[in-house]
Enzyme design. Sequence first.
Site, PDB file in Angstrom:
ATOM      1  N   THR A 229     -13.522 -22.087  18.046  1.00 50.89           N
ATOM      2  CA  THR A 229     -14.166 -22.900  19.089  1.00 50.89           C
ATOM      3  C   THR A 229     -14.944 -21.979  20.035  1.00 50.89           C
ATOM      4  OG1 THR A 229     -12.155 -22.778  20.425  1.00 50.89           O
ATOM      5  CG2 THR A 229     -12.444 -24.776  19.111  1.00 50.89           C
ATOM      6  N   SER A 230     -15.194 -20.733  19.608  1.00 51.68           N
ATOM      7  CA  SER A 230     -15.839 -19.788  20.539  1.00 51.68           C
ATOM      8  C   SER A 230     -17.334 -19.643  20.294  1.00 51.68           C
ATOM      9  CB  SER A 230     -15.132 -18.440  20.493  1.00 51.68           C
ATOM     10  OG  SER A 230     -13.982 -18.516  21.304  1.00 51.68           O
ATOM     11  N   ARG A 231     -17.715 -18.818  19.343  1.00 51.83           N
ATOM     12  CA  ARG A 231     -19.126 -18.676  18.993  1.00 51.83           C
ATOM     13  C   ARG A 231     -19.236 -18.497  17.493  1.00 51.83           C
ATOM     14  NH1 ARG A 231     -20.004 -20.710  23.041  1.00 51.83           N
ATOM     15  NH2 ARG A 231     -21.310 -20.072  24.802  1.00 51.83           N
ATOM     16  N   ASP A 255     -15.920 -25.517  15.558  1.00 50.94           N
ATOM     17  CA  ASP A 255     -16.701 -26.251  16.554  1.00 50.94           C
ATOM     18  C   ASP A 255     -18.049 -25.563  16.754  1.00 50.94           C
ATOM     19  OD1 ASP A 255     -17.002 -28.311  18.589  1.00 50.94           O
ATOM     20  OD2 ASP A 255     -16.889 -26.675  20.052  1.00 50.94           O
ATOM     21  N   GLU A 260     -26.098 -22.556  14.193  1.00 47.75           N
ATOM     22  CA  GLU A 260     -26.082 -23.906  14.784  1.00 47.75           C
ATOM     23  C   GLU A 260     -27.303 -24.227  15.647  1.00 47.75           C
ATOM     24  OE1 GLU A 260     -22.501 -23.502  17.335  1.00 47.75           O
ATOM     25  OE2 GLU A 260     -23.826 -23.805  19.035  1.00 47.75           O
ATOM     26  N   HIS A 292     -20.163 -28.318  18.346  1.00 51.24           N
ATOM     27  CA  HIS A 292     -20.052 -27.579  19.621  1.00 51.24           C
ATOM     28  C   HIS A 292     -19.713 -28.541  20.767  1.00 51.24           C
ATOM     29  CE1 HIS A 292     -21.446 -23.579  21.586  1.00 51.24           C
ATOM     30  NE2 HIS A 292     -20.543 -24.151  22.348  1.00 51.24           N
TER      31      HIS A 292
HETATM   32  P1  NAD Z   1     -12.928 -15.159  29.178  1.00 54.12           P
HETATM   33  O1  NAD Z   1     -14.003 -14.203  29.561  1.00 54.12           O
HETATM   34  O2  NAD Z   1     -12.026 -15.709  30.236  1.00 54.12           O
HETATM   35  O3  NAD Z   1     -11.982 -14.475  28.085  1.00 54.12           O
HETATM   36  C1  NAD Z   1     -12.476 -13.804  26.953  1.00 54.12           C
HETATM   37  C2  NAD Z   1     -11.386 -12.838  26.496  1.00 54.12           C
HETATM   38  O4  NAD Z   1     -11.833 -12.259  25.259  1.00 54.12           O
HETATM   39  C3  NAD Z   1     -11.140 -11.674  27.470  1.00 54.12           C
HETATM   40  O5  NAD Z   1      -9.756 -11.527  27.713  1.00 54.12           O
HETATM   41  C4  NAD Z   1     -11.708 -10.465  26.743  1.00 54.12           C
HETATM   42  O6  NAD Z   1     -11.019  -9.268  27.048  1.00 54.12           O
HETATM   43  C5  NAD Z   1     -11.517 -10.870  25.301  1.00 54.12           C
HETATM   44  N1  NAD Z   1     -12.361 -10.153  24.354  1.00 54.12           N
HETATM   45  C6  NAD Z   1     -13.558  -9.543  24.569  1.00 54.12           C
HETATM   46  N2  NAD Z   1     -13.994  -8.967  23.429  1.00 54.12           N
HETATM   47  C7  NAD Z   1     -13.045  -9.217  22.489  1.00 54.12           C
HETATM   48  C8  NAD Z   1     -12.904  -8.860  21.111  1.00 54.12           C
HETATM   49  N3  NAD Z   1     -13.849  -8.152  20.477  1.00 54.12           N
HETATM   50  N4  NAD Z   1     -11.805  -9.289  20.459  1.00 54.12           N
HETATM   51  C9  NAD Z   1     -10.846 -10.005  21.089  1.00 54.12           C
HETATM   52  N5  NAD Z   1     -10.913 -10.355  22.385  1.00 54.12           N
HETATM   53  C10 NAD Z   1     -11.996  -9.971  23.077  1.00 54.12           C
HETATM   54  O7  NAD Z   1     -13.656 -16.311  28.378  1.00 54.12           O
HETATM   55  P2  NAD Z   1     -13.130 -17.808  28.136  1.00 54.12           P
HETATM   56  O8  NAD Z   1     -13.554 -18.661  29.258  1.00 54.12           O
HETATM   57  O9  NAD Z   1     -11.719 -17.765  27.719  1.00 54.12           O
HETATM   58  O10 NAD Z   1     -14.053 -18.232  26.893  1.00 54.12           O
HETATM   59  C11 NAD Z   1     -13.923 -17.626  25.623  1.00 54.12           C
HETATM   60  C12 NAD Z   1     -15.124 -17.989  24.768  1.00 54.12           C
HETATM   61  O11 NAD Z   1     -15.081 -19.387  24.477  1.00 54.12           O
HETATM   62  C13 NAD Z   1     -16.484 -17.826  25.475  1.00 54.12           C
HETATM   63  O12 NAD Z   1     -16.956 -16.494  25.361  1.00 54.12           O
HETATM   64  C14 NAD Z   1     -17.365 -18.777  24.727  1.00 54.12           C
HETATM   65  O13 NAD Z   1     -17.999 -18.104  23.673  1.00 54.12           O
HETATM   66  C15 NAD Z   1     -16.391 -19.808  24.154  1.00 54.12           C
HETATM   67  N6  NAD Z   1     -16.596 -21.168  24.706  1.00 54.12           N
HETATM   68  C16 NAD Z   1     -16.839 -22.171  23.836  1.00 54.12           C
HETATM   69  C17 NAD Z   1     -17.015 -23.471  24.320  1.00 54.12           C
HETATM   70  C18 NAD Z   1     -17.255 -24.634  23.390  1.00 54.12           C
HETATM   71  O14 NAD Z   1     -17.669 -25.719  23.842  1.00 54.12           O
HETATM   72  N7  NAD Z   1     -17.003 -24.511  22.092  1.00 54.12           N
HETATM   73  C19 NAD Z   1     -16.976 -23.711  25.690  1.00 54.12           C
HETATM   74  C20 NAD Z   1     -16.709 -22.645  26.550  1.00 54.12           C
HETATM   75  C21 NAD Z   1     -16.522 -21.366  26.049  1.00 54.12           C
END
Ligand code: NAD
Length: 341
Positions: A229-231, A255, A260, A292
């Site tokens: 659900t990240s990227r 997601d 995309e 997404h």
């Molecule tokens: P955040 O910045 O609070 O946390 C990200 C965590 O990932 C941090 O603890 C960081 O140290 C860690 N990290 C960095 N590089 C890494 C790596 N190579 N391997 C493992 N961990 C690593 O961010 P968040 O608010 O928790 O959001 C996380 C991700 O979720 C965002 O970057 C975004 O891409 C994604 N997101 C998706 C949606 C969606 O609708 N699908 C919505 C919001 C965010």
Amino acid sequence: MTNIAFFDTKPYDKVWFDHFSGEYQAEITYFESKLTHKTAPLAQGYEVVCAFVNDTIDEQVIEDLYQGGVRLLAMRCAGYNNIDFKAAFGKIHIVRVPAYSPYAVAEHAMALLLSLVRQTHHSYVRTREFNFSLNGLVGFDLHGKTIGVVGTGKIGRVFIDICKGFGMRVLAYDPYPNKSVPVDYCSFEELCSESDIISLHCPLTEESFHLINRESIAKMKEGVVLINTSRGALVDSQALLEGIRSKRIGGAALDVYEEEAELFYEDRSSTILDDDILMLLISMPNVLVTSHQAFLTKEALQNIALTTLKSVESYEKGDVMEHEICYQCDTCHNVTGQRCF
Ligand code: NAD
């Protein structure tokens, strides 16, 4: 009044921005088109542009916006991998919404996981056709399973709590472990080899690009379930497809998808998609794709609008912007009490 050019507008975006715009003295012009090389000239004469995850914000777009008078780019999202920060530095300030609802995304990740392992998506289709057979719908309990959480930031932490509530054993990998998170940290290799389920909650960076690739998939347990659900580009989609075909991967819920940008958020049901990998993935019975939408709750949309308009107000007043991000310091901490440029 601050004039804002708002790109990639969907009806659900307008609800809360319209609700709060009067209070924050903002005049918003909504454009349905995405921000691209072609559409950047639409922002001519606006000081503020509001954009989203799949907009193109490269060096050329930055320069076009800057020449047209734009001085603030307000991203109404958390991730910012689509922006050329170096090009923007010294010209256009960038703000984002770092946390609008970690619950929205974490809960969607769990919804996907539950649907996938209990095959709810298949049951739904069956019962709509009065097919009440259970054949082929055997799932597995989450209780007692090991889940590997990659990234223990805001969303990862909420997701860890949810998984613990299900009685799962939780492992986590993060290059910057956080002592306050009650979880067993391990290496990425250990996480791959020990987890029954892997869920990605880290940002897309140079280091995390294709984190899930042929090599890491080869280290995973037979039948592992992958949730992203990240990227999209955290996962090499071709390697994922091969992993599903070889049955190393027992299920995947996505997601996000690496290609995309040209597909998601629009109705493409009457077109033939060019993307063979996505079409094959969607056709697999053990793959679940959403467009997404993990962020899409009313609480999140309300917070996105409020935080964005507050940032615009801070910019207009000349104040330090709490959620500014820039090339120089990535996430600006504003310790100096001054803007970065
Ligand atoms: P955040 O910045 O609070 O946390 C990200 C965590 O990932 C941090 O603890 C960081 O140290 C860690 N990290 C960095 N590089 C890494 C790596 N190579 N391997 C493992 N961990 C690593 O961010 P968040 O608010 O928790 O959001 C996380 C991700 O979720 C965002 O970057 C975004 O891409 C994604 N997101 C998706 C949606 C969606 O609708 N699908 C919505 C919001 C965010």
